[in-house]
Design an enzyme around this catalytic site. Structure first.
Site, PDB file in Angstrom:
ATOM      1  N   CYS A 134      37.737  -8.358 -25.375  1.00 49.10           N
ATOM      2  CA  CYS A 134      37.216  -6.997 -25.524  1.00 49.10           C
ATOM      3  C   CYS A 134      35.784  -7.020 -26.041  1.00 49.10           C
ATOM      4  O   CYS A 134      35.552  -7.142 -27.253  1.00 49.10           O
ATOM      5  CB  CYS A 134      38.112  -6.200 -26.455  1.00 49.10           C
ATOM      6  SG  CYS A 134      37.489  -4.535 -26.721  1.00 49.10           S
ATOM      7  N   CYS A 137      34.969  -4.226 -28.530  1.00 49.56           N
ATOM      8  CA  CYS A 137      35.474  -4.410 -29.894  1.00 49.56           C
ATOM      9  C   CYS A 137      34.665  -5.471 -30.636  1.00 49.56           C
ATOM     10  O   CYS A 137      34.372  -5.327 -31.815  1.00 49.56           O
ATOM     11  CB  CYS A 137      36.921  -4.891 -29.895  1.00 49.56           C
ATOM     12  SG  CYS A 137      37.970  -4.202 -28.643  1.00 49.56           S
ATOM     13  N   ASP A 138      34.328  -6.552 -29.955  1.00 48.08           N
ATOM     14  CA  ASP A 138      33.813  -7.732 -30.662  1.00 48.08           C
ATOM     15  C   ASP A 138      32.361  -8.080 -30.348  1.00 48.08           C
ATOM     16  O   ASP A 138      31.788  -8.959 -31.001  1.00 48.08           O
ATOM     17  CB  ASP A 138      34.700  -8.948 -30.322  1.00 48.08           C
ATOM     18  CG  ASP A 138      36.148  -8.695 -30.707  1.00 48.08           C
ATOM     19  OD1 ASP A 138      36.368  -8.013 -31.720  1.00 48.08           O
ATOM     20  OD2 ASP A 138      37.048  -9.159 -29.985  1.00 48.08           O
TER      21      ASP A 138
END
Ligand code: NDP
Length: 311
Positions: A134, A137-138
């Site tokens: 992701c 997200c990261d």
């Protein structure tokens, strides 16, 4: 024991759309959010193709809106995971979080799909330490650093483009000599000067040390292996349906997608309906999932009405 008229498993666009319709039909739905509350959309960036948002919408915002809309009509949303369902008789005996037992008259399965990994031991070893599925997200952790994305579809191109806006350089590792992604996505990739597409390349190993990922070993079309220095390694190679809970209980195809009757959400077990990506290996779009959630709630409502009429 608690009795639930309509249990909805999953909290993506399918689950919450089913909840909106079920709640308005007074089925008093209970939604179990599952591992990834809000589903896959919460891990994407802006969504430009969900009708009703002319300026686009952030995935998290869209899911929060859908949740609030479902709650407005009385849907109860519970954090937790359904760990067992006895499909042998109705009402279905359901276990949540391995301990709470209750009965459900009907179930709408909207468990979605999850990201696939390559299956390399080194990839597993560095999961959460530089290996991620992701970018939204990261990606933040790799600002101004070099990263790699694996895959040649729309997701890979979307992730690569997003990462290119915050990272120094992005390698897009594509196993074929072409991208499978749509033309629009390909153009977005081509427009970013810091994305280098490595066609006909495969990942051999993720490299790293105690602090996390430091590089990736790739093999090119001629079979030559070489290392690239990167800090983040992102997978974007597709998804698998989250249907393990119903393995051997509901009819599925060979990839594990739940099979529903034509033009319906009915599964092989009466009283259990399926909606969204857990039954859709083809379209996999939020709006399609939402539409199928609506269908499942309508099917569920009609099923309960027919049961009542029989009594
Ligand atoms: P896809 O299945 O479309 O693409 C997966 C990609 O990963 C392919 O390029 C595939 O290669 C590659 N791949 C699969 N397994 C491996 C492996 N073991 N090693 C290396 N590469 C591998 O998945 P997506 O997640 O990209 O897209 C899913 C659906 O969602 C599509 O319908 C897509 O259009 C849609 N989508 C739409 C978006 C949008 O419109 N904004 C954004 C994201 C997704 P190969 O080509 O060789 O099979």
């Amino acid at each position: 024991m608690e009795k639930i008229k309509c249990l909805i498993i999953g909290s993506g666009p399918a689950g919450f759309t089913a909840a909106i319709y079920a709640a308005r039909a007074d089925l008093q739905p209970i939604v179990y959010e599952g591992i990834e509350a809000g589903g896959q959309l919460t891990t994407t960036t802006d969504i430009d193709n969900f009708p009703g948002y002319p300026e686009g919408v952030n995935g998290r915002t869209l899911m929060d809106d859908l949740r609030r809309q479902a709650e407005r009509f009385g849907t109860v949303v519970r954090a937790g995971i359904i760990t067992d369902v006895d499909t042998s008789s109705r009402p279905f005996r359901v276990t949540a979080d391995n301990e709470h037992l209750f009965e459900a008259e009907t179930i709408i399965v909207a468990t979605g799909a999850s990201a696939k990994y390559l299956g390399l031991p080194s990839e597993q070893h560095f999961r959460g330490m530089g290996v991620s599925a992701c970018a939204t997200c990261d990606g933040f952790f790799y600002r101004k650093q070099d990263v790699a994305v694996v895959g040649g579809g729309d997701t890979a191109c979307e992730e690569a483009t997003y990462l290119a806006s915050i990272c120094r350089k992005v390698y897009l590792i594509v196993r074929k000599p072409y991208l499978r992604a749509s033309k629009a996505m390909q153009e977005r990739v081509a427009a970013m000067s810091n994305i280098e597409v490595l066609f006909e390349h495969n990942t051999v190993e993720v490299l790293g040390d105690d602090d996390g990922v430091t590089g990736v070993r790739v093999r090119n079309g001629e079979g030559k292996e070489y290392d690239i220095d990167i800090a983040g390694f992102f997978l974007a190679i597709g998804h698998h349906p989250n249907t393990e809970l119903f393995a051997g209980k509901l009819e599925m195809d060979e990839a594990g997608y739940i099979i529903t009757a034509p033009d319906s959400s009915r599964t092989s077990v009466e009283g259990i309906f399926a909606a969204g990506d857990c039954r859709d290996s083809h379209y996999r779009q939020a709006i399609v999932a939402a539409g199928s959630g609506c269908i499942a709630a309508l099917d569920c409502e009609r099923f309960l009405a027919a049961q009542k009429a029989k009594q």
